[in-house]
Design a protein around this motif. Sequence first.
Motif, mmCIF file in Angstrom:
data_model
loop_
_atom_site.group_PDB
_atom_site.id
_atom_site.type_symbol
_atom_site.label_atom_id
_atom_site.label_comp_id
_atom_site.label_asym_id
_atom_site.label_seq_id
_atom_site.Cartn_x
_atom_site.Cartn_y
_atom_site.Cartn_z
ATOM 1 N N MET A 93 0.792 -1.095 -0.223
ATOM 2 C CA MET A 93 0.203 -0.001 -0.040
ATOM 3 C C MET A 93 0.878 1.243 0.149
ATOM 4 N N GLY A 94 1.850 1.175 0.764
ATOM 5 C CA GLY A 94 2.655 2.399 0.790
ATOM 6 C C GLY A 94 3.754 2.719 -0.596
ATOM 7 N N LEU A 95 3.728 1.523 -1.107
ATOM 8 C CA LEU A 95 4.736 1.762 -2.566
ATOM 9 C C LEU A 95 3.536 2.051 -3.512
ATOM 10 N N LEU A 96 2.541 1.604 -3.462
ATOM 11 C CA LEU A 96 1.450 2.258 -4.637
ATOM 12 C C LEU A 96 0.823 3.302 -4.342
ATOM 13 N N GLY A 97 0.870 3.949 -3.048
ATOM 14 C CA GLY A 97 0.487 5.168 -2.762
ATOM 15 C C GLY A 97 1.517 6.163 -3.281
ATOM 16 N N TRP A 98 2.917 5.736 -3.035
ATOM 17 C CA TRP A 98 3.971 6.706 -3.528
ATOM 18 C C TRP A 98 4.087 6.816 -5.089
ATOM 19 N N VAL A 99 3.747 5.765 -5.767
ATOM 20 C CA VAL A 99 3.536 5.891 -7.250
ATOM 21 C C VAL A 99 2.454 6.805 -7.736
ATOM 22 N N LEU A 100 1.356 6.622 -6.993
ATOM 23 C CA LEU A 100 0.112 7.131 -7.445
ATOM 24 C C LEU A 100 0.006 8.588 -7.021
ATOM 25 N N LEU A 101 1.044 9.200 -6.125
ATOM 26 C CA LEU A 101 1.068 10.568 -5.628
ATOM 27 C C LEU A 101 1.498 11.347 -6.679
ATOM 28 N N TYR A 102 2.790 10.675 -7.498
ATOM 29 C CA TYR A 102 3.290 11.423 -8.619
ATOM 30 C C TYR A 102 2.569 11.275 -9.687
ATOM 31 N N ALA A 103 1.683 10.050 -10.110
ATOM 32 C CA ALA A 103 1.036 9.781 -11.226
ATOM 33 C C ALA A 103 -0.261 10.860 -11.178
ATOM 34 N N ARG A 104 -0.679 11.502 -10.119
ATOM 35 C CA ARG A 104 -1.874 12.539 -10.366
ATOM 36 C C ARG A 104 -1.263 13.499 -11.217
ATOM 37 N N LYS A 105 0.020 13.750 -11.297
ATOM 38 C CA LYS A 105 0.633 14.882 -12.164
ATOM 39 C C LYS A 105 1.039 14.467 -13.503
ATOM 40 N N GLY A 106 0.819 13.305 -13.835
ATOM 41 C CA GLY A 106 1.273 12.720 -15.098
ATOM 42 C C GLY A 106 2.606 12.424 -14.894
ATOM 43 N N GLU A 107 3.459 12.296 -13.735
ATOM 44 C CA GLU A 107 4.992 11.916 -13.875
ATOM 45 C C GLU A 107 5.191 10.634 -13.207
ATOM 46 N N ARG A 108 6.320 10.111 -13.348
ATOM 47 C CA ARG A 108 6.726 8.902 -12.742
ATOM 48 C C ARG A 108 7.594 9.091 -11.367
ATOM 49 N N ALA A 109 7.065 8.625 -10.374
ATOM 50 C CA ALA A 109 7.778 8.720 -9.186
ATOM 51 C C ALA A 109 9.241 8.300 -9.126
ATOM 52 N N PRO A 110 10.278 8.814 -8.299
ATOM 53 C CA PRO A 110 11.491 8.330 -8.198
ATOM 54 C C PRO A 110 11.633 6.956 -7.880
ATOM 55 N N GLY A 111 12.220 5.991 -8.745
ATOM 56 C CA GLY A 111 12.478 4.626 -8.561
ATOM 57 C C GLY A 111 10.943 4.002 -9.111
ATOM 58 N N PHE A 112 10.448 4.579 -10.135
ATOM 59 C CA PHE A 112 9.124 4.075 -10.683
ATOM 60 C C PHE A 112 8.996 2.699 -11.199
ATOM 61 N N ARG A 113 10.184 2.667 -11.973
ATOM 62 C CA ARG A 113 10.318 1.248 -12.516
ATOM 63 C C ARG A 113 10.584 0.018 -11.627
#
Length: 213
Positions: free
Chosen positions: A122-142
């Motif tokens: 849940m923490g990892l998915l939340g981290w990715v989605l926080l940046y995805a709201r702006k259309g960006e890939r979070a650090p360490g996205f891959r």
Amino acid sequence: MTMPVQGVQHGIAPPTLWICEHCDTVFRRRVLACGEVARCARCDAILARHHRVGVRGMLALVLTAMIAFIQGNIWPIVTLGLNGHLISTTLWGCIVMMWNEHAQVVSVIAAMTLFFIPIFKMGLLGWVLLYARKGERAPGFRLAMVTLHRIGPWTMSEVFVLGTLVAIVKAHMYFDVVPNAGIFAYGVLMLIITAFASIDVRELWDLTEERRA
């Protein structure tokens, strides 16, 4: 019907293509209608499905799941009564009890599949989605996306809820059994996990772009 496309390097799909992960057949991508599912013409595997829930909706589900998870671990799960004596415990209390009763293997498996892996996911998915709201890939996205794919089958909250309900029914023959708030919180969590099962988070690859330096 979508026709296969030849001459595409394995494992690399342009935004206009789908590659079946089971048989490597390549298809031209198209916009799916509401409720529509795209399947491989060769092996019938699911290529993609239409999602009503957007990135913000997924983030809201993750936050709701975190709240339900915290409540499920703070509140007692069930209360057992026998001859006027009552005992209740939380999930973590059950894990500690199994450890103290020399069932360390079961205790570790329960702790990993019911506590550590779910909260990490849940923490990892939340981290990715926080940046995805702006259309960006979070650090360490891959790495995050690969990790989410690998640990997906190891979240056993829904199995725990079903098993607990069966145990409550059977224990009622010998004890006074009262389900507590914790099991209901886990029931809500199970419903959220079921909702997430119909969402393909791999769509985040198409919905996001690399962050500019």
